[in-house]
Design an enzyme around this catalytic site. Structure first.
Site, PDB file in Angstrom:
ATOM      1  N   ASP A 167      45.833  21.700  36.154  1.00 54.02           N
ATOM      2  CA  ASP A 167      44.528  22.257  36.435  1.00 54.02           C
ATOM      3  C   ASP A 167      44.516  22.940  37.733  1.00 54.02           C
ATOM      4  O   ASP A 167      44.065  24.071  37.939  1.00 54.02           O
ATOM      5  CB  ASP A 167      43.424  21.212  36.323  1.00 54.02           C
ATOM      6  CG  ASP A 167      41.982  21.767  36.552  1.00 54.02           C
ATOM      7  OD1 ASP A 167      41.691  22.925  36.084  1.00 54.02           O
ATOM      8  OD2 ASP A 167      41.351  21.005  37.030  1.00 54.02           O
ATOM      9  N   ARG A 212      35.634  38.120  30.263  1.00 55.47           N
ATOM     10  CA  ARG A 212      35.480  36.930  31.101  1.00 55.47           C
ATOM     11  C   ARG A 212      36.359  35.898  30.872  1.00 55.47           C
ATOM     12  O   ARG A 212      36.213  34.998  31.811  1.00 55.47           O
ATOM     13  CB  ARG A 212      34.020  36.481  31.308  1.00 55.47           C
ATOM     14  CG  ARG A 212      33.052  37.813  31.738  1.00 55.47           C
ATOM     15  CD  ARG A 212      31.500  37.308  31.681  1.00 55.47           C
ATOM     16  NE  ARG A 212      31.425  35.750  32.031  1.00 55.47           N
ATOM     17  CZ  ARG A 212      31.016  34.804  31.387  1.00 55.47           C
ATOM     18  NH1 ARG A 212      30.996  35.011  30.120  1.00 55.47           N
ATOM     19  NH2 ARG A 212      30.676  33.858  31.840  1.00 55.47           N
ATOM     20  N   LYS A 213      37.408  35.976  30.309  1.00 55.29           N
ATOM     21  CA  LYS A 213      38.114  34.784  29.855  1.00 55.29           C
ATOM     22  C   LYS A 213      39.637  35.140  30.353  1.00 55.29           C
ATOM     23  O   LYS A 213      40.085  36.237  30.049  1.00 55.29           O
ATOM     24  CB  LYS A 213      38.211  34.449  28.258  1.00 55.29           C
ATOM     25  CG  LYS A 213      36.838  33.953  27.640  1.00 55.29           C
ATOM     26  CD  LYS A 213      37.045  33.733  26.254  1.00 55.29           C
ATOM     27  CE  LYS A 213      35.832  33.230  25.811  1.00 55.29           C
ATOM     28  NZ  LYS A 213      35.893  33.025  24.115  1.00 55.29           N
TER      29      LYS A 213
END
Lengths: 249, 249
Positions: A167, A212-213
């Site tokens: 992450d 937006r991804k």
């Protein structure tokens, strides 16, 4: 966007907003190196950069660090310094203060809060890592040494600790490429258990951007890349900068 | 199976092998409660059960704990105690010693190793949690209070910390149902950022079993279940018990 502006629904606000990648919000890609010397830290003293070498680093960790750090050095041609595509990113242990979640927190928790990956003072005990980013190739590499407090199965690194680094690294790259973002999905395949004390490489690269991804791929391997520990994909969604500061007042 | 027996390739050895779920390896489902009182701990002193209430627990945490803990109490009918399907699982901070990875580790690291989710001494600073399992319904619920050292984005819990709890809870259920297992995949959708200090419920349930594969679903929500923070699926692969002990000699 409506959904995101309305209470951050839909995805998790990423640690891009933390001090670790704070510089990305305020500087262009061209002067990342300057973050190390010209402080953007809003408090009085210079914060510690946790990604600097320390005595807990094994010779293997130090060797790989030196390799990538050398790639960050400028070449001198005709008396002029020329910078390559590699940059080392600094890493701090404190989030900036315009917390969207601040309204939920007691003052005590706000004052004591620390970035999850930098919350243990003992060097080498948990996450020792440094991230190098290559802006031209839209990828980054993290050198990670897994400390003895990260145990899951006996003698091995906890899957959650590996997920935490995935992450962190994919989010750092996504933030570098796309500006403020939040993690929307992590899909992690654990291929082989990672012994405690291991030094590994975490390679992340841009897969694609769709409005937006931002889609990022990730591989965790031994430093010679002969052994694959983990593979992952990550999806981040951009949020507006205005949104970040919206809760300041 | 060949692949798994050969150096644990293919998936990550799960924390089922850690002390946290150590009891599962040696007791049947019928006497799980006995683990709390009859120690299986191989060392001299009784270990601390980190899932017992402490002063860092908020009233909300304590209330939900009390609710599920009461479900674990036996009913008395006609003078006979009758146990329901709920059990509270104990939680320790140390792995058992037959580490498959032990050969990789220095003696120093082995002695100092701690379970990732129980590695900080300060109560309330990181992961405060307790797992209750319902054997009849093949599901479990974890009550989790996220401490101030788990920060990702300012004021919010790090995605890696959430992933860590998902791995822990789904892995505990999978181990409870299938015996020794390793995490093979975690697929996590972050729906909404979780403020630091939150108390949340982590519900996990068996989706299906296919030969050596155990599929688990997971949802992280507010304690009143009105707000969904995270959804996930997890895949675990069974490993032979003999394999666990194979590296002891």
């Amino acid at each position: 966007m409506q959904q995101l502006s309305n209470g951050l629904k839909g995805v998790r606000l990423h640690q891009l907003l933390s001090k670790e990648t704070h510089g990305h919000l305020q500087t262009s890609l061209e002067n990342t190196r300057a973050i190390s010397t010209v402080s953007l830290w809003p408090f009085s003293s210079q914060p510690r950069d946790f990604s600097q070498p320390n005595s807990s680093w094994s010779p293997e960790m130090r060797k790989v660090y030196d390799h990538y750090n050398t790639l960050c050095d400028p070449d001198t041609e005709n008396g002029e310094e020329k910078r390559g595509p590699w940059r080392k990113l600094p890493s701090y242990n404190r989030s900036i203060k315009y917390a969207a979640g601040g309204i939920h927190l007691s003052k005590l928790i706000q004052a004591k809060a620390r970035l999850f990956t930098r919350n243990v003072k003992e060097q080498g005990a948990t996450f020792e890592y440094v991230v190098f980013v290559n802006k031209e190739e839209k990828r980054c590499v993290c050198v990670f040494q897994a400390g003895h407090l990260l145990e899951g199965a006996p003698g091995h690194v906890h899957g959650g600790a590996i997920a935490t680094m995935i992450d962190t690294v994919t989010g750092t790259l996504a933030g570098f490429l796309s500006g403020p973002i939040m993690t929307a999905n992590l899909n992690i395949d654990y291929r082989s258990p990672m012994p405690l004390g291991s030094v590994v490489l975490i390679h992340s690269a841009l897969d694609r951007k769709e409005r937006r991804k931002t889609y990022i791929t990730c591989k965790v391997s031994s430093t010679d890349e002969s052994k694959l520990y983990t593979e992952a994909t990550a999806l981040f969604v951009s949020i507006g900068v205005g949104h970040l500061f919206g809760s300041r007042n």
